[in-house]
Design a protein around this motif. Structure first.
Motif, PDB file in Angstrom:
ATOM      1  N   LEU A   1      24.559 108.337 101.485  1.00  0.00           N
ATOM      2  CA  LEU A   1      23.326 108.173 100.706  1.00  0.00           C
ATOM      3  C   LEU A   1      23.394 106.906  99.869  1.00  0.00           C
ATOM      4  O   LEU A   1      22.385 106.206  99.710  1.00  0.00           O
ATOM      5  N   LEU A   2      24.555 106.612  99.337  1.00  0.00           N
ATOM      6  CA  LEU A   2      24.715 105.421  98.499  1.00  0.00           C
ATOM      7  C   LEU A   2      24.485 104.149  99.300  1.00  0.00           C
ATOM      8  O   LEU A   2      23.910 103.178  98.785  1.00  0.00           O
ATOM      9  N   VAL A   3      24.890 104.164 100.561  1.00  0.00           N
ATOM     10  CA  VAL A   3      24.673 102.999 101.423  1.00  0.00           C
ATOM     11  C   VAL A   3      23.193 102.869 101.753  1.00  0.00           C
ATOM     12  O   VAL A   3      22.617 101.784 101.686  1.00  0.00           O
ATOM     13  N   ARG A   4      22.572 103.983 102.117  1.00  0.00           N
ATOM     14  CA  ARG A   4      21.147 103.962 102.469  1.00  0.00           C
ATOM     15  C   ARG A   4      20.283 103.589 101.269  1.00  0.00           C
ATOM     16  O   ARG A   4      19.224 102.977 101.410  1.00  0.00           O
ATOM     17  N   ALA A   5      20.731 103.960 100.076  1.00  0.00           N
ATOM     18  CA  ALA A   5      19.953 103.680  98.863  1.00  0.00           C
ATOM     19  C   ALA A   5      19.799 102.189  98.604  1.00  0.00           C
ATOM     20  O   ALA A   5      18.817 101.755  97.988  1.00  0.00           O
ATOM     21  N   LYS A   6      20.744 101.414  99.090  1.00  0.00           N
ATOM     22  CA  LYS A   6      20.725  99.965  98.832  1.00  0.00           C
ATOM     23  C   LYS A   6      19.491  99.274  99.415  1.00  0.00           C
ATOM     24  O   LYS A   6      19.118  98.183  98.986  1.00  0.00           O
ATOM     25  N   SER A   7      18.848  99.904 100.382  1.00  0.00           N
ATOM     26  CA  SER A   7      17.661  99.301 101.004  1.00  0.00           C
ATOM     27  C   SER A   7      16.361  99.678 100.286  1.00  0.00           C
ATOM     28  O   SER A   7      15.293  99.165 100.631  1.00  0.00           O
ATOM     29  N   GLU A   8      16.457 100.563  99.307  1.00  0.00           N
ATOM     30  CA  GLU A   8      15.258 101.001  98.581  1.00  0.00           C
ATOM     31  C   GLU A   8      14.766  99.904  97.633  1.00  0.00           C
ATOM     32  O   GLU A   8      15.546  99.296  96.909  1.00  0.00           O
ATOM     33  N   LYS A   9      13.456  99.679  97.641  1.00  0.00           N
ATOM     34  CA  LYS A   9      12.860  98.695  96.746  1.00  0.00           C
ATOM     35  C   LYS A   9      12.537  99.357  95.406  1.00  0.00           C
ATOM     36  O   LYS A   9      11.889 100.405  95.367  1.00  0.00           O
ATOM     37  N   VAL A  10      13.006  98.773  94.330  1.00  0.00           N
ATOM     38  CA  VAL A  10      12.784  99.329  92.989  1.00  0.00           C
ATOM     39  C   VAL A  10      12.303  98.230  92.050  1.00  0.00           C
ATOM     40  O   VAL A  10      12.344  97.045  92.387  1.00  0.00           O
ATOM     41  N   ASN A  11      11.864  98.661  90.873  1.00  0.00           N
ATOM     42  CA  ASN A  11      11.349  97.704  89.901  1.00  0.00           C
ATOM     43  C   ASN A  11      11.835  98.061  88.495  1.00  0.00           C
ATOM     44  O   ASN A  11      11.382  99.043  87.905  1.00  0.00           O
TER      45      ASN A  11
END
Length: 217
Positions: A14-24
């Motif tokens: 999950l931590l690896v996949r989270a890196k692709s999430e766009k946040v602000n």
């Protein structure tokens, strides 16, 4: 006979996949930025929280039910709810509020909504210890959700850490807004009392003057 073994593709962390999430993460207020830095709340936390949002959304009805069930066990809190709203309406508000924690967005609009929550809590008489107790129950529900949905221990621990950071930040902002509203109300009350005292003093002085004239003193 040789039996072919099907290769099972290992799912990414999950931590690896989270890196692709766009946040602000876009906060300008230096005092608020200081709080964020003290908590170590960063974009990686927002990415992890955003990954959890589908799980939270799926369980939100149950979480809201448990949240307000605790309120209804205490008569004074039940009275606050019944005087100001309904559980159905509040559950929808809570759902929006909680899901915002997992939106991946931390900006000025987020802060404004939290400030409004603090002001409303003061006006309806929901005291800080109650708010903090309720949010502890909410945090427990979210942690339980993480432990049931995330099998990898490292991923689960890091996700819980991100949740704790966000909840702590949320509480700081809301409680400061509550205190600010209390101080505004106190100042307004003191100014009103001072005005009344001045008017009473003026009236007493006038009456004393009239009395002296009538008695020839």
């Amino acid at each position: 006979m040789h039996v072919l073994k099907r290769k099972v593709k290992k799912q990414q962390s999950l931590l690896v996949r989270a890196k692709s999430e766009k946040v602000n993460l876009n906060i300008q207020n230096p005092d608020v930025l200081e709080k964020i830095e003290m908590l170590g709340l960063n974009e990686e936390d927002l990415q992890i929280l955003k990954m959890m949002r589908p799980f939270v959304e799926e369980e939100m009805a149950r979480i809201a039910h448990e949240f307000y069930a605790e309120f209804y066990r205490i008569d004074s809190l039940k009275k606050i709810i019944e005087q100001n709203s309904t559980v159905e309406k509040l559950s929808k508000t809570l759902a929006r509020h909680v899901l915002e924690l997992f939106s991946g967005v931390l900006d000025e609009a987020f802060l404004e909504r939290r400030n409004r929550v603090g002001m409303i809590h003061y006006r309806i008489g929901l005291k800080p210890p109650v708010y903090m107790g309720a949010f502890q129950n909410l945090t427990s529900s979210l942690v339980t959700l993480v432990l049931t949905q995330i099998a990898d221990r490292t991923d689960a621990e890091r996700t819980i850490q991100a949740i704790n950071k966000m909840i702590s930040f949320e509480q700081q902002v809301v409680l400061e807004a509550y205190d600010a509203e209390y101080e505004r109300s106190l100042k307004k009350s003191m100014q009103s009392d001072a005005k009344i005292c001045a008017q009473q003093f003026e009236t007493s002085a006038i009456n004393w003057s009239i009395c002296r004239k009538r008695t020839g003193d």
